[in-house]
Design a protein around this motif. Structure first.
Motif, PDB file in Angstrom:
ATOM      1  N   GLY A   1      41.266-104.972 -12.812  1.00  0.00           N
ATOM      2  CA  GLY A   1      41.766-105.155 -14.050  1.00  0.00           C
ATOM      3  C   GLY A   1      41.122-104.377 -15.013  1.00  0.00           C
ATOM      4  O   GLY A   1      41.282-104.584 -16.398  1.00  0.00           O
ATOM      5  N   LEU A   2      39.950-103.715 -14.810  1.00  0.00           N
ATOM      6  CA  LEU A   2      39.306-102.892 -15.863  1.00  0.00           C
ATOM      7  C   LEU A   2      40.013-101.555 -16.293  1.00  0.00           C
ATOM      8  O   LEU A   2      40.528-101.077 -15.452  1.00  0.00           O
ATOM      9  CB  LEU A   2      37.782-102.508 -15.186  1.00  0.00           C
ATOM     10  CG  LEU A   2      36.828-103.597 -15.304  1.00  0.00           C
ATOM     11  CD1 LEU A   2      35.531-103.080 -14.695  1.00  0.00           C
ATOM     12  CD2 LEU A   2      36.447-104.165 -16.730  1.00  0.00           C
ATOM     13  N   SER A   3      39.931-101.350 -17.478  1.00  0.00           N
ATOM     14  CA  SER A   3      40.250-100.018 -18.059  1.00  0.00           C
ATOM     15  C   SER A   3      39.665 -99.380 -19.206  1.00  0.00           C
ATOM     16  O   SER A   3      39.091-100.595 -19.805  1.00  0.00           O
ATOM     17  CB  SER A   3      41.983-100.208 -18.404  1.00  0.00           C
ATOM     18  OG  SER A   3      42.045-101.004 -19.261  1.00  0.00           O
ATOM     19  N   THR A   4      39.647 -98.346 -19.311  1.00  0.00           N
ATOM     20  CA  THR A   4      38.715 -97.839 -20.521  1.00  0.00           C
ATOM     21  C   THR A   4      39.384 -97.966 -21.751  1.00  0.00           C
ATOM     22  O   THR A   4      41.038 -98.012 -21.693  1.00  0.00           O
ATOM     23  CB  THR A   4      38.430 -96.363 -20.186  1.00  0.00           C
ATOM     24  OG1 THR A   4      39.532 -95.496 -19.779  1.00  0.00           O
ATOM     25  CG2 THR A   4      37.404 -96.166 -19.181  1.00  0.00           C
TER      26      THR A   4
ATOM     27  N   ALA B   1      30.307-111.757 -21.369  1.00  0.00           N
ATOM     28  CA  ALA B   1      31.229-111.132 -22.224  1.00  0.00           C
ATOM     29  C   ALA B   1      32.114-110.253 -21.255  1.00  0.00           C
ATOM     30  O   ALA B   1      33.148-109.873 -21.240  1.00  0.00           O
ATOM     31  CB  ALA B   1      30.470-110.075 -23.233  1.00  0.00           C
ATOM     32  N   LEU B   2      31.491-109.324 -20.174  1.00  0.00           N
ATOM     33  CA  LEU B   2      31.968-108.456 -19.355  1.00  0.00           C
ATOM     34  C   LEU B   2      33.039-109.177 -18.626  1.00  0.00           C
ATOM     35  O   LEU B   2      34.209-109.021 -18.691  1.00  0.00           O
ATOM     36  CB  LEU B   2      31.043-107.989 -18.439  1.00  0.00           C
ATOM     37  CG  LEU B   2      31.696-106.939 -17.409  1.00  0.00           C
ATOM     38  CD1 LEU B   2      32.568-105.762 -18.002  1.00  0.00           C
ATOM     39  CD2 LEU B   2      30.571-106.500 -16.607  1.00  0.00           C
ATOM     40  N   VAL B   3      32.793-110.487 -18.194  1.00  0.00           N
ATOM     41  CA  VAL B   3      33.610-111.193 -17.146  1.00  0.00           C
ATOM     42  C   VAL B   3      34.843-111.606 -18.164  1.00  0.00           C
ATOM     43  O   VAL B   3      36.024-111.842 -17.790  1.00  0.00           O
ATOM     44  CB  VAL B   3      32.957-112.459 -16.905  1.00  0.00           C
ATOM     45  CG1 VAL B   3      33.837-113.645 -16.098  1.00  0.00           C
ATOM     46  CG2 VAL B   3      31.841-112.123 -15.577  1.00  0.00           C
ATOM     47  N   SER B   4      34.414-112.124 -19.220  1.00  0.00           N
ATOM     48  CA  SER B   4      35.603-112.731 -20.411  1.00  0.00           C
ATOM     49  C   SER B   4      36.399-111.333 -20.497  1.00  0.00           C
ATOM     50  O   SER B   4      37.705-111.456 -20.700  1.00  0.00           O
ATOM     51  CB  SER B   4      35.048-113.052 -21.756  1.00  0.00           C
ATOM     52  OG  SER B   4      34.371-114.264 -21.389  1.00  0.00           O
ATOM     53  N   SER B   5      35.881-110.269 -20.879  1.00  0.00           N
ATOM     54  CA  SER B   5      36.902-109.108 -20.927  1.00  0.00           C
ATOM     55  C   SER B   5      37.879-108.598 -19.764  1.00  0.00           C
ATOM     56  O   SER B   5      38.887-108.269 -20.097  1.00  0.00           O
ATOM     57  CB  SER B   5      35.919-107.862 -20.948  1.00  0.00           C
ATOM     58  OG  SER B   5      36.730-106.526 -21.385  1.00  0.00           O
ATOM     59  N   VAL B   6      37.312-108.868 -18.394  1.00  0.00           N
ATOM     60  CA  VAL B   6      37.995-108.348 -17.510  1.00  0.00           C
ATOM     61  C   VAL B   6      39.308-109.508 -17.289  1.00  0.00           C
ATOM     62  O   VAL B   6      40.061-109.186 -16.942  1.00  0.00           O
ATOM     63  CB  VAL B   6      37.139-108.646 -15.836  1.00  0.00           C
ATOM     64  CG1 VAL B   6      37.966-108.279 -14.953  1.00  0.00           C
ATOM     65  CG2 VAL B   6      36.215-107.437 -16.096  1.00  0.00           C
ATOM     66  N   ARG B   7      38.990-110.774 -17.451  1.00  0.00           N
ATOM     67  CA  ARG B   7      39.929-111.881 -17.419  1.00  0.00           C
ATOM     68  C   ARG B   7      40.781-111.519 -18.514  1.00  0.00           C
ATOM     69  O   ARG B   7      42.109-111.785 -18.186  1.00  0.00           O
ATOM     70  CB  ARG B   7      39.160-113.215 -17.702  1.00  0.00           C
ATOM     71  CG  ARG B   7      38.363-113.540 -16.336  1.00  0.00           C
ATOM     72  CD  ARG B   7      37.609-114.926 -16.629  1.00  0.00           C
ATOM     73  NE  ARG B   7      36.807-115.389 -15.219  1.00  0.00           N
ATOM     74  CZ  ARG B   7      35.838-116.197 -15.416  1.00  0.00           C
ATOM     75  NH1 ARG B   7      35.530-116.958 -16.582  1.00  0.00           N
ATOM     76  NH2 ARG B   7      35.410-116.504 -14.181  1.00  0.00           N
ATOM     77  N   ALA B   8      40.367-111.085 -19.712  1.00  0.00           N
ATOM     78  CA  ALA B   8      41.465-111.106 -20.814  1.00  0.00           C
ATOM     79  C   ALA B   8      42.501-109.951 -20.455  1.00  0.00           C
ATOM     80  O   ALA B   8      43.681-109.903 -20.943  1.00  0.00           O
ATOM     81  CB  ALA B   8      40.693-110.643 -22.072  1.00  0.00           C
ATOM     82  N   GLN B   9      41.993-108.931 -19.699  1.00  0.00           N
ATOM     83  CA  GLN B   9      43.038-107.952 -19.229  1.00  0.00           C
ATOM     84  C   GLN B   9      43.661-108.074 -17.893  1.00  0.00           C
ATOM     85  O   GLN B   9      44.386-107.362 -17.163  1.00  0.00           O
ATOM     86  CB  GLN B   9      42.300-106.602 -18.946  1.00  0.00           C
ATOM     87  CG  GLN B   9      41.231-105.976 -20.086  1.00  0.00           C
ATOM     88  CD  GLN B   9      40.384-104.847 -19.907  1.00  0.00           C
ATOM     89  OE1 GLN B   9      40.804-103.853 -19.056  1.00  0.00           O
ATOM     90  NE2 GLN B   9      39.174-104.730 -20.469  1.00  0.00           N
ATOM     91  N   GLY B  10      43.618-109.446 -17.492  1.00  0.00           N
ATOM     92  CA  GLY B  10      44.509-109.818 -16.669  1.00  0.00           C
ATOM     93  C   GLY B  10      43.836-109.837 -15.121  1.00  0.00           C
ATOM     94  O   GLY B  10      44.527-110.048 -13.938  1.00  0.00           O
ATOM     95  N   GLY B  11      42.345-109.382 -15.178  1.00  0.00           N
ATOM     96  CA  GLY B  11      41.872-109.221 -13.961  1.00  0.00           C
ATOM     97  C   GLY B  11      41.149-110.530 -13.534  1.00  0.00           C
ATOM     98  O   GLY B  11      41.205-111.492 -14.230  1.00  0.00           O
ATOM     99  N   ARG B  12      40.603-110.354 -12.109  1.00  0.00           N
ATOM    100  CA  ARG B  12      39.692-111.433 -11.761  1.00  0.00           C
ATOM    101  C   ARG B  12      38.422-111.179 -11.814  1.00  0.00           C
ATOM    102  O   ARG B  12      37.937-110.208 -11.169  1.00  0.00           O
ATOM    103  CB  ARG B  12      40.246-111.793 -10.127  1.00  0.00           C
ATOM    104  CG  ARG B  12      41.649-112.448 -10.167  1.00  0.00           C
ATOM    105  CD  ARG B  12      42.152-112.546  -8.620  1.00  0.00           C
ATOM    106  NE  ARG B  12      41.109-113.219  -7.840  1.00  0.00           N
ATOM    107  CZ  ARG B  12      40.785-114.494  -7.708  1.00  0.00           C
ATOM    108  NH1 ARG B  12      41.754-115.450  -8.511  1.00  0.00           N
ATOM    109  NH2 ARG B  12      39.992-114.942  -6.774  1.00  0.00           N
ATOM    110  N   ALA B  13      37.281-112.165 -12.233  1.00  0.00           N
ATOM    111  CA  ALA B  13      36.146-111.838 -12.334  1.00  0.00           C
ATOM    112  C   ALA B  13      35.381-113.097 -12.374  1.00  0.00           C
ATOM    113  O   ALA B  13      35.852-114.185 -12.717  1.00  0.00           O
ATOM    114  CB  ALA B  13      35.668-111.202 -13.519  1.00  0.00           C
TER     115      ALA B  13
END
Length: 198
Positions: free
Chosen positions: A195-198, A19-31
């Motif tokens: 790409g993580l943000s609160t 779930a964390l990796v999917s969340s980062v990728r959904a925000q345009g980050g690389r995970a």
């Protein structure tokens, strides 16, 4: 950056990691998600099917070999990845299992831990062993006793490294757990480039 998720079986490590990796990728980050399993689930199912329990030292030898191999490959892959690396389990898990099973800590795993790149954070997913057991029974893919889970939990808490772990409540739904992990990373400012943000 590298983060590691630890915790007893049924704490939701694998689900939270995905779930964390999917969340980062959904925000345009690389995970990147890397699994450092040791074959415990397969061995527990096989032992239950055969009605036997593997000798403790033999099980530890097999698990340690598999875990070390996976951890070394994971760190090699992590060194070539630019982004957030989430490791599901690490050598700490094997050390906690040894304590739980009454085995000595040994020298090799602590020696190897000291020489591998130190994770930016180790998140320990904390959950009551009875709730973890209910989750394991519900998923029906492996078998763990309440006593084994309680001993595993105590094994983690007895690790010298445990004081440096970031404890997170894993009794919450997985979406909430993944959000909590992402928020803790973002608040540190350590995950800015991921790409993580609160």
């Amino acid at each position: 950056m590298i983060i590691v998720l630890t915790g007893i079986d049924g704490s939701g490590k694998s689900t939270a990691a995905r779930a964390l990796v999917s969340s980062v990728r959904a925000q345009g980050g690389r995970a990147l998600l890397l699994n450092n399993h040791a074959g415990r689930r397969v061995m527990s199912l096989l032992a239950a099917r055969l009605g036997v329990r593997l000798p403790t030292r033999l099980a530890d030898a097999v698990e340690t070999s598999l875990r070390v191999g996976n951890v070394l490959v994971s760190h090699l892959r992590a060194s070539r990845f630019d982004g957030l690396v989430v490791m599901d389990r690490h050598l700490h898990c094997q050390l906690a299992l040894r304590t739980a099973n009454g085995l000595p800590r040994g020298r090799f795993l602590p020696w190897l831990l000291a020489r591998l790149p130190e994770p930016d954070a180790i998140f320990h997913l904390d959950i009551d062993h009875a709730q973890a057991h209910r989750r394991i029974v519900a998923r029906g893919t492996d078998a763990e006793s309440l006593d084994d889970l309680a001993a595993f939990q105590a094994g983690y808490r007895e690790l010298p490294e445990y004081a440096g772990f970031v404890t997170v409540d894993a009794s919450v739904p997985v979406e909430q757990l993944a959000s909590e992990l992402a928020a803790r990373l973002a608040s540190n400012g350590a995950a800015t480039g991921c790409g993580l943000s609160t």
